[in-house]
Design a protein around this motif. Structure first.
Motif, PDB file in Angstrom:
ATOM      1  N   ASP A  77       0.961  -1.108  -0.032  1.00 16.10           N
ATOM      2  CA  ASP A  77       0.084   0.006   0.189  1.00 16.10           C
ATOM      3  C   ASP A  77       0.958   1.283  -0.057  1.00 16.10           C
ATOM      4  N   PHE A  78       0.105   2.316  -0.229  1.00 10.96           N
ATOM      5  CA  PHE A  78       0.940   3.741  -0.097  1.00 10.96           C
ATOM      6  C   PHE A  78       0.090   4.420   1.099  1.00 10.96           C
ATOM      7  N   ARG A  79       0.841   4.941   1.677  1.00 20.28           N
ATOM      8  CA  ARG A  79       0.162   5.861   3.040  1.00 20.28           C
ATOM      9  C   ARG A  79       0.000   7.516   2.639  1.00 20.28           C
ATOM     10  N   LEU A  80      -0.977   8.084   3.036  1.00 19.73           N
ATOM     11  CA  LEU A  80      -1.294   9.425   2.971  1.00 19.73           C
ATOM     12  C   LEU A  80      -1.247   9.817   4.663  1.00 19.73           C
ATOM     13  N   ALA A  81      -0.498  10.894   4.881  1.00 23.74           N
ATOM     14  CA  ALA A  81      -0.738  11.476   6.167  1.00 23.74           C
ATOM     15  C   ALA A  81      -0.873  12.973   5.948  1.00 23.74           C
ATOM     16  N   LEU A  82      -2.049  13.632   6.824  1.00 19.18           N
ATOM     17  CA  LEU A  82      -2.146  15.015   6.720  1.00 19.18           C
ATOM     18  C   LEU A  82      -1.790  15.317   8.199  1.00 19.18           C
ATOM     19  N   ALA A  83      -1.352  16.492   8.310  1.00 16.17           N
ATOM     20  CA  ALA A  83      -1.323  17.015   9.867  1.00 16.17           C
ATOM     21  C   ALA A  83      -1.561  18.540   9.913  1.00 16.17           C
ATOM     22  N   ALA A  84      -2.400  19.006  10.654  1.00 13.93           N
ATOM     23  CA  ALA A  84      -2.738  20.284  10.810  1.00 13.93           C
ATOM     24  C   ALA A  84      -1.967  20.952  12.095  1.00 13.93           C
ATOM     25  N   LEU A  85      -0.982  21.488  11.611  1.00 13.17           N
ATOM     26  CA  LEU A  85       0.020  22.160  12.550  1.00 13.17           C
ATOM     27  C   LEU A  85      -0.392  23.645  12.822  1.00 13.17           C
TER      28      LEU A  85
END
Length: 142
Positions: A77-85
């Motif tokens: 799989d591929f991984r998507l990550a989002l971070a609201a800093l």
């Protein structure tokens, strides 16, 4: 004793970060689902300007399509990550083709990412992975 402190610090940081993280199949359908899920996570957020959300949609679409097309390894799989800093949205897409690092001149997709993002880059590893990331500053889009 030092290990306990490190574990506490990591847990505290994880609790403070507002993030989204998912693994998806490296297919066109997986890339499309990544974009849709990212928008579902971003749209109701009042701390992220609308223009940042719109730019993020394009960046997620490009990076996940690249992961599904150029970073594809069967069964991985591929991984998507989002971070609201504070004041910044960070997007990360990780695939298992660490041997195939992207370069901006390789196509219009990464030119678009470069134009929309305030910063972007590639972090190799750990083997066999690589992560392509982009950051959007809220102040630029207010």
């Amino acid at each position: 004793m030092g290990d306990v402190t490190e574990e506490k610090t990591t847990a505290q940081l994880t609790d403070l970060l507002d993030h989204f993280d998912i693994r998806l199949s490296p297919t066109p359908r997986g890339a499309r689902l990544a974009r849709l899920l990212a928008m579902e996570w971003l749209r109701p957020r009042t701390d992220v300007p609308y223009a940042v959300t719109e730019a993020a949609e394009q960046i997620v679409a490009e990076l996940t399509t690249n992961a599904a097309t150029h970073g594809r390894v069967a069964g991985r799989d591929f991984r998507l990550a989002l971070a609201a800093l504070p004041g910044v949205l960070r997007i990360e897409v990780t695939d298992t083709r660490g041997d195939a690092l992207p370069e901006q001149h390789e196509g219009r997709g990464l030119l678009l990412v470069g134009a929309l993002a305030d910063r972007w880059g590639v972090e190799p590893g750990p083997t066999p992975r690589k992560t392509v990331w982009a950051e959007l500053d809220h102040a630029r889009y207010r």
